[in-house]
Structure formats: structure tokens, C-alpha cells
Write an enzyme that holds these catalytic residues in place. Sequence first.
Site, PDB file in Angstrom:
ATOM      1  N   GLU A 120      27.408  41.489  36.666  1.00 45.51           N
ATOM      2  CA  GLU A 120      28.542  40.935  35.907  1.00 45.51           C
ATOM      3  C   GLU A 120      28.349  39.429  35.826  1.00 45.51           C
ATOM      4  OE1 GLU A 120      32.520  43.290  36.367  1.00 45.51           O
ATOM      5  OE2 GLU A 120      31.525  43.334  38.297  1.00 45.51           O
ATOM      6  N   HIS A 238      41.298  37.245  32.475  1.00 44.42           N
ATOM      7  CA  HIS A 238      40.053  37.958  32.128  1.00 44.42           C
ATOM      8  C   HIS A 238      39.778  37.732  30.653  1.00 44.42           C
ATOM      9  CE1 HIS A 238      37.037  41.075  31.751  1.00 44.42           C
ATOM     10  NE2 HIS A 238      37.092  41.301  33.059  1.00 44.42           N
ATOM     11  N   ARG A 285      33.973  33.467  34.553  1.00 41.97           N
ATOM     12  CA  ARG A 285      35.084  34.012  33.778  1.00 41.97           C
ATOM     13  C   ARG A 285      35.982  32.962  33.139  1.00 41.97           C
ATOM     14  NH1 ARG A 285      37.515  39.030  37.031  1.00 41.97           N
ATOM     15  NH2 ARG A 285      35.596  40.078  36.439  1.00 41.97           N
ATOM     16  N   HIS A 346      44.859  38.403  34.878  1.00 41.70           N
ATOM     17  CA  HIS A 346      44.097  39.480  35.519  1.00 41.70           C
ATOM     18  C   HIS A 346      44.175  39.456  37.038  1.00 41.70           C
ATOM     19  CE1 HIS A 346      40.899  42.418  35.894  1.00 41.70           C
ATOM     20  NE2 HIS A 346      40.157  41.577  36.615  1.00 41.70           N
ATOM     21  N   ARG A 381      37.676  33.453  40.771  1.00 41.90           N
ATOM     22  CA  ARG A 381      37.002  34.536  41.496  1.00 41.90           C
ATOM     23  C   ARG A 381      35.745  35.025  40.769  1.00 41.90           C
ATOM     24  NH1 ARG A 381      37.453  40.285  41.211  1.00 41.90           N
ATOM     25  NH2 ARG A 381      39.085  40.048  39.656  1.00 41.90           N
TER      26      ARG A 381
HETATM   27  P1  FAD Z   1      46.881  46.620  44.871  1.00 41.71           P
HETATM   28  O1  FAD Z   1      45.788  47.531  44.618  1.00 41.71           O
HETATM   29  O2  FAD Z   1      47.512  45.962  43.717  1.00 41.71           O
HETATM   30  O3  FAD Z   1      48.010  47.406  45.678  1.00 41.71           O
HETATM   31  C1  FAD Z   1      49.275  46.841  45.918  1.00 41.71           C
HETATM   32  C2  FAD Z   1      50.184  47.915  46.458  1.00 41.71           C
HETATM   33  O4  FAD Z   1      51.382  47.328  46.963  1.00 41.71           O
HETATM   34  C3  FAD Z   1      50.642  48.915  45.398  1.00 41.71           C
HETATM   35  O5  FAD Z   1      50.573  50.203  45.945  1.00 41.71           O
HETATM   36  C4  FAD Z   1      52.088  48.519  45.119  1.00 41.71           C
HETATM   37  O6  FAD Z   1      52.876  49.577  44.680  1.00 41.71           O
HETATM   38  C5  FAD Z   1      52.506  48.051  46.520  1.00 41.71           C
HETATM   39  N1  FAD Z   1      53.647  47.119  46.528  1.00 41.71           N
HETATM   40  C6  FAD Z   1      53.788  45.961  45.848  1.00 41.71           C
HETATM   41  N2  FAD Z   1      54.975  45.389  46.133  1.00 41.71           N
HETATM   42  C7  FAD Z   1      55.608  46.199  47.021  1.00 41.71           C
HETATM   43  C8  FAD Z   1      56.853  46.159  47.673  1.00 41.71           C
HETATM   44  N3  FAD Z   1      57.745  45.167  47.484  1.00 41.71           N
HETATM   45  N4  FAD Z   1      57.172  47.158  48.513  1.00 41.71           N
HETATM   46  C9  FAD Z   1      56.335  48.199  48.723  1.00 41.71           C
HETATM   47  N5  FAD Z   1      55.137  48.296  48.109  1.00 41.71           N
HETATM   48  C10 FAD Z   1      54.765  47.303  47.279  1.00 41.71           C
HETATM   49  N6  FAD Z   1      38.278  43.757  41.322  1.00 41.71           N
HETATM   50  C11 FAD Z   1      37.008  43.998  41.681  1.00 41.71           C
HETATM   51  O7  FAD Z   1      36.548  43.528  42.724  1.00 41.71           O
HETATM   52  N7  FAD Z   1      36.230  44.781  40.883  1.00 41.71           N
HETATM   53  C12 FAD Z   1      36.668  45.334  39.728  1.00 41.71           C
HETATM   54  O8  FAD Z   1      35.934  46.038  39.062  1.00 41.71           O
HETATM   55  C13 FAD Z   1      38.001  45.059  39.329  1.00 41.71           C
HETATM   56  N8  FAD Z   1      38.486  45.538  38.159  1.00 41.71           N
HETATM   57  C14 FAD Z   1      39.808  45.375  37.870  1.00 41.71           C
HETATM   58  C15 FAD Z   1      40.329  45.962  36.722  1.00 41.71           C
HETATM   59  C16 FAD Z   1      41.673  45.884  36.443  1.00 41.71           C
HETATM   60  C17 FAD Z   1      42.231  46.507  35.204  1.00 41.71           C
HETATM   61  C18 FAD Z   1      42.525  45.174  37.332  1.00 41.71           C
HETATM   62  C19 FAD Z   1      43.991  45.061  37.063  1.00 41.71           C
HETATM   63  C20 FAD Z   1      42.004  44.542  38.453  1.00 41.71           C
HETATM   64  C21 FAD Z   1      40.649  44.643  38.734  1.00 41.71           C
HETATM   65  N9  FAD Z   1      40.094  44.045  39.864  1.00 41.71           N
HETATM   66  C22 FAD Z   1      38.794  44.280  40.195  1.00 41.71           C
HETATM   67  C23 FAD Z   1      40.951  43.384  40.839  1.00 41.71           C
HETATM   68  C24 FAD Z   1      41.237  44.357  41.980  1.00 41.71           C
HETATM   69  O9  FAD Z   1      41.419  45.643  41.442  1.00 41.71           O
HETATM   70  C25 FAD Z   1      42.470  43.971  42.757  1.00 41.71           C
HETATM   71  O10 FAD Z   1      42.431  42.620  43.093  1.00 41.71           O
HETATM   72  C26 FAD Z   1      42.534  44.780  44.051  1.00 41.71           C
HETATM   73  O11 FAD Z   1      42.424  46.142  43.752  1.00 41.71           O
HETATM   74  C27 FAD Z   1      43.829  44.501  44.786  1.00 41.71           C
HETATM   75  O12 FAD Z   1      43.967  45.458  45.800  1.00 41.71           O
HETATM   76  P2  FAD Z   1      45.157  45.345  46.818  1.00 41.71           P
HETATM   77  O13 FAD Z   1      45.032  46.520  47.711  1.00 41.71           O
HETATM   78  O14 FAD Z   1      45.214  44.005  47.402  1.00 41.71           O
HETATM   79  O15 FAD Z   1      46.476  45.477  45.898  1.00 41.71           O
HETATM   80  C1  SIN Z   2      35.744  43.978  35.256  1.00 45.00           C
HETATM   81  O1  SIN Z   2      35.298  45.118  35.353  1.00 45.00           O
HETATM   82  O2  SIN Z   2      35.492  43.205  34.329  1.00 45.00           O
HETATM   83  C2  SIN Z   2      36.680  43.505  36.295  1.00 45.00           C
HETATM   84  C3  SIN Z   2      35.902  43.076  37.438  1.00 45.00           C
HETATM   85  C4  SIN Z   2      36.723  42.203  38.326  1.00 45.00           C
HETATM   86  O3  SIN Z   2      37.866  41.891  38.032  1.00 45.00           O
HETATM   87  O4  SIN Z   2      36.166  41.798  39.353  1.00 45.00           O
END
Ligand code: FAD
Ligand code: SIN
Length: 538
Positions: A120, A238, A285, A346, A381
Site C-alpha cells: 500500500e 482516506h 495518504r 477515515h 498513519r
Molecule cells: P473498532 O473496531 O472501531 O471497535 C470499537 C468497538 O467499540 C465497537 O464494537 C463499538 O460498538 C464499541 N463502542 C464504541 N463506543 C462504545 C460505547 N460507548 N459503549 C460500548 N461500546 C462502544 N486499518 C488497517 O490497519 N488496515 C486496513 O485495511 C484498514 N481498513 C479500513 C477500512 C475501513 C472501511 C475502515 C473504516 C477502517 C479501516 N482501517 C484499517 C482502520 C481500522 O479498521 C481501525 O482503526 C481498527 O479496526 C480499530 O479497531 P478498534 O478495535 O480499536 O475499534
Molecule cells: C485501505 O484498505 O485502503 C485501508 C487501509 C488502512 O486504512 O490502513
Amino acid sequence: MKYSRYSTIVIGSGIAGLYAALKLEQQANLPDGIMVLTKSTFGESNSKYAQGGMVAVLKENKCDSTESHITDTIKAGAGLNDFNAVKFISENSDKVVKDLLNFGVEFDRDENNNFCFTREAAHSVRRILHSGGDATGRMIELALCKSVQSNTNIDIYENGLAVELLVNANSECKGVLVYNCITGEYETIYSPAVILATGGIGQLYKYTTNPEGATGDGLAIAYNAGAVMQDMEFVQFHPTALAFDDDVNRFLISEAVRGEGAKLVDADGIEFMQKYDERKELAPRDIVTRGIFHEMKEKHLDNVYLNASCIDKKTLAERFPTISKKCLEKGIDISRDFIPVAPAAHYFMGGIKTDIQGETSIKGLFAIGEVSSTGLHGANRLASNSLLECVVCAYEVSEFLKDKNLSSPKQIDSEIKSIIDKYSEDTDFEPIDTEDIKTELKEIMWKLVGIVRSEKSLTIAVEKLNELQEKFSRKDKCLNKSEYELKNMLTVAKLIAVSALRRKESRGAHYRLDYLNTYEDCVHSLLNKKEGELDFVK
Ligand code: FAD
Ligand code: SIN
């Protein structure tokens, strides 16, 4: 009010929260068990939508090294990264990514059973693992959800919204107050270790790749409890979200599509990224996003296009099945047609200041994943570093807690009792129409605290956000989930705008039209709530 006790509460069922719960259960002594609390259905999260993949600096990948990953991360992060955090996370990626396999996670492999690596933007080598082609997040979530669900020592609480942390006068966290989104009742959960894994903030912006739940709740409740917040001005946009009709929650067109060779073009098919950076589509990015933003503004366009027709048809179908299918639903055959794309909010680089083990400035409160700010990402990032940070920090928080006494607190401090009392009182509130205020907030953030900022835009934003805060009269207790989310969105939006106003330089994703230069010194911005007011920590 109902109450319960747990040795650890994990708030959030994304990849960070699920993996932390599994590792803790495996290692720690948990007399009162673990709870995973989540505000919607189990597993709904940003994690579920991750596409491109997860960085893994694996020993068997002879083209790669931790030195090279560290260099790429710091370059993309415009130097604001904490070197030790970057080094630690990079060096631990081999161990942690392989440990994930023990929980049923699988990554795509070639015909010889070797891992497939993709590339990427801003990565100097192929080092990104993926799963299900472009469904990496969904596949990891599915495996971890299954492991948690089948683990009898982990309780799952769905539709439970964490509304306030139980923090006493000595800045010790003793649990969390929960609003049950189904019954409308409140519950107190006591615990000596509360792990916030509540994810990001995309929903603060008009256009975003994030799902509905990304409303910054964890950030707001930690800030309200007095936690130190770091680099709140750094929001990543993004470059390539699918820009179709007026959809505001935008489907992502993974950077990996550009990694495999797709080009950004205007409506006439003319490439333009060479005007902005010699690395063109594979520049960091923030640079690609500003390039597209500039093209759109100059030519009065709503979007530019991604041309993936140069990639072999079979490769496209195999590597990007989800993207191919989604685009086809919109009448776009990505092997032939241009894909309309535009930037969208993003990822949040700012967050609750933590170390690698998730420790915050509040004792007993931990933060991991997107809600935290470890210093890994700096000002921008590097792609696919987020999932890596989620799993390494989840692993480390469980290492930190494994030898601790995790008996839940028996004594209730007076400050905590007054928090509980606030939510026990009967109220005769009239509901507030949150949708209009949310729409206004998202417009303000998109137009005035977005990809390009200035003293003028940010000052107006702060004024307008203050007006919205007056319009939305709730201080603590709200009437429903949507009101709580709006309260949190307003709190976090203001922190982002105020921090952005204060940083008088351009660096990474924070781009100030009135301060185009980057300081020589890299300075983190730190703030917290003191005596009820926002205070910048020197
Ligand atoms: P999340 O996965 O967002 O989980 C948060 C959780 O907290 C959820 O279950 C939510 O319901 C819960 N929650 C929130 N507030 C409360 C509350 N008040 N009370 C109870 N529960 C709550 N990153 C990469 O490294 N590679 C990728 O390929 C990539 N692709 C992406 C594509 C998309 C479309 C998106 C949106 C993001 C992408 N990212 C990627 C970023 C990455 O997915 C996220 O940064 C990462 O998954 C965050 O994980 P997390 O567990 O910290 O939070
Ligand atoms: C993507 O697949 O472009 C998202 C990857 C990322 O947010 O790290």
C-alpha cells in the site's frame, strides 16, 4: 440500579477489544471474570470493514526488516511518531500476528502455503497480510468473535453503551456506568481494570468510510473523567472512498488497489498525481488526499476517478472480490470502468494518551486500538498499521495485567456514589431532535476542520460548535443512545477544532493554509479537563 462486578471490563468488540479479552482470559487470574461490553450488536465495529490488511514484519519475508518498517512509518507520520512505540510495535509484529493464528484467524496464502503480501502507499516493500482478498477486517472479526463466543469465561453484553467512567478523587477508575439501549435502564459495573477499545470518530464528518458507531464515545468519556488526550487535531482522510450519488457513509476503495497498480485520473482519463508528488498514487495518504482535494476544487468536481483497468481481470476478481461486487451493484465494472472516488474521514491519529501497554493517566483505565494515542502513527498513519497496533497493544495490556490483583473493588468512594446518583434520579426530559444537530456538526467539521484548515475556518468552527453545544442542553444524563452519541460527538469535535487552532504549522494530515511550514521540533499536543475546563498540558 442493577450492578455487577468483573475482574476486567473490555469496552468494544472490534479487533482490539476481542483480542485483549481472549489474551487476558488465557493468562490472567480473573476471580470475577471478564466482560466484553459493546454498544450495538456483537462484532459491529470499524474493524469489521477493514480491507487492505495488516502490516506484519515477518521473519520469513526476506525483503523486509523492522528498520525499513520503522523508517516508512516515521516518514509517513511526518516525524511526530514516538520512536520507541514504533520500534516496539514493529519488532513484536511477528510474534503477535502468528499468535492470532491460534484463535482461528487466517491470512491469504499462495499455492505453496506461503503468506501473500500486498503493498500500500508509502510502504517501501510488500509487507501487508490480507484475508478473504479485501475482507481482512471481516475475516479477523469473525474468527475472534467466534473464539470469544465459545469461551465460557467471557461474558458478552450487547447494546450496552458506556456513558461515564467511575473515577474517584484520586484519579482511580473503578468501573463504568452503562446505559442499556434496549431497556433504557442504567447499570453499574465495578472493575479494577477498564479497557477502552471503543474505536474512532469518522461520524463527526459529513463524508466518512466509518460505520454509524464511530462517534468518539471512548474519547469523550475518558476526557470527561480527566484523562490526558494527545494530538487531537490529527484526523486522517482516506483519498479513495466510493463517491456515488450523495451517499455520506462511503464505501472504501482500498489503497491496495493503487498498491496493485491502479491510477488516479480525471474525467478525461488524464493522470494527475505526478503534479503533487513523485511517488504519485503511492505517496503517503495525506499527500494523495490533498492532491485529489486540489483537483476537485480547481476543476469544480465532486470526485475524481480510479482507473483499475490496467490490472489483470483475474487478479482484480481474486484480490478485490468485495470491492468488485460493491461497484458492480452500482453498475461499475472495475476491470473496465473508471471508479468515482473522493476523500472521506477515515481514521483518528489522536486519542487517549497511552503507553504500549495501554496505560492512561488514570489508574485502572486502559485504552487500546484506535481510541488510544501510543505515538505509533505520528501526524499521518501508514496504511495497515492500525490493525497491527490493535493486536500488539491488546497483547501487551494483557501481559501488563496478568500478574495484577484483579479482585473487583468492594468499597464505593463518595465521588463514585455521586456519579451513580446522577443516573438514578428520575427525569422528565423532552426528547431532542438529534439528527438535525448531527447534520450541522458534520457539515461544520467537514467544511471548517477538514482536509484544509486556517485560523479563520477553525475560529468559526469553534464558535459554531459552542452554539450547537448550547442548543443541545444535556450535561450528563441523556434520554437515549442517539443523544449520548451526539453529546460525545460535540465534546470530541470541540477538542479537535481547538487543538487544530492551536497547532500553528502544517504537518501530516493537519494542513494549515495560513501556516504552511513544519516546525523543526516535533511537539505533541496534550490536553485534559481541569476544574471543568479544557486545559492544554505544557
Ligand atoms: P473498532 O473496531 O472501531 O471497535 C470499537 C468497538 O467499540 C465497537 O464494537 C463499538 O460498538 C464499541 N463502542 C464504541 N463506543 C462504545 C460505547 N460507548 N459503549 C460500548 N461500546 C462502544 N486499518 C488497517 O490497519 N488496515 C486496513 O485495511 C484498514 N481498513 C479500513 C477500512 C475501513 C472501511 C475502515 C473504516 C477502517 C479501516 N482501517 C484499517 C482502520 C481500522 O479498521 C481501525 O482503526 C481498527 O479496526 C480499530 O479497531 P478498534 O478495535 O480499536 O475499534
Ligand atoms: C485501505 O484498505 O485502503 C485501508 C487501509 C488502512 O486504512 O490502513
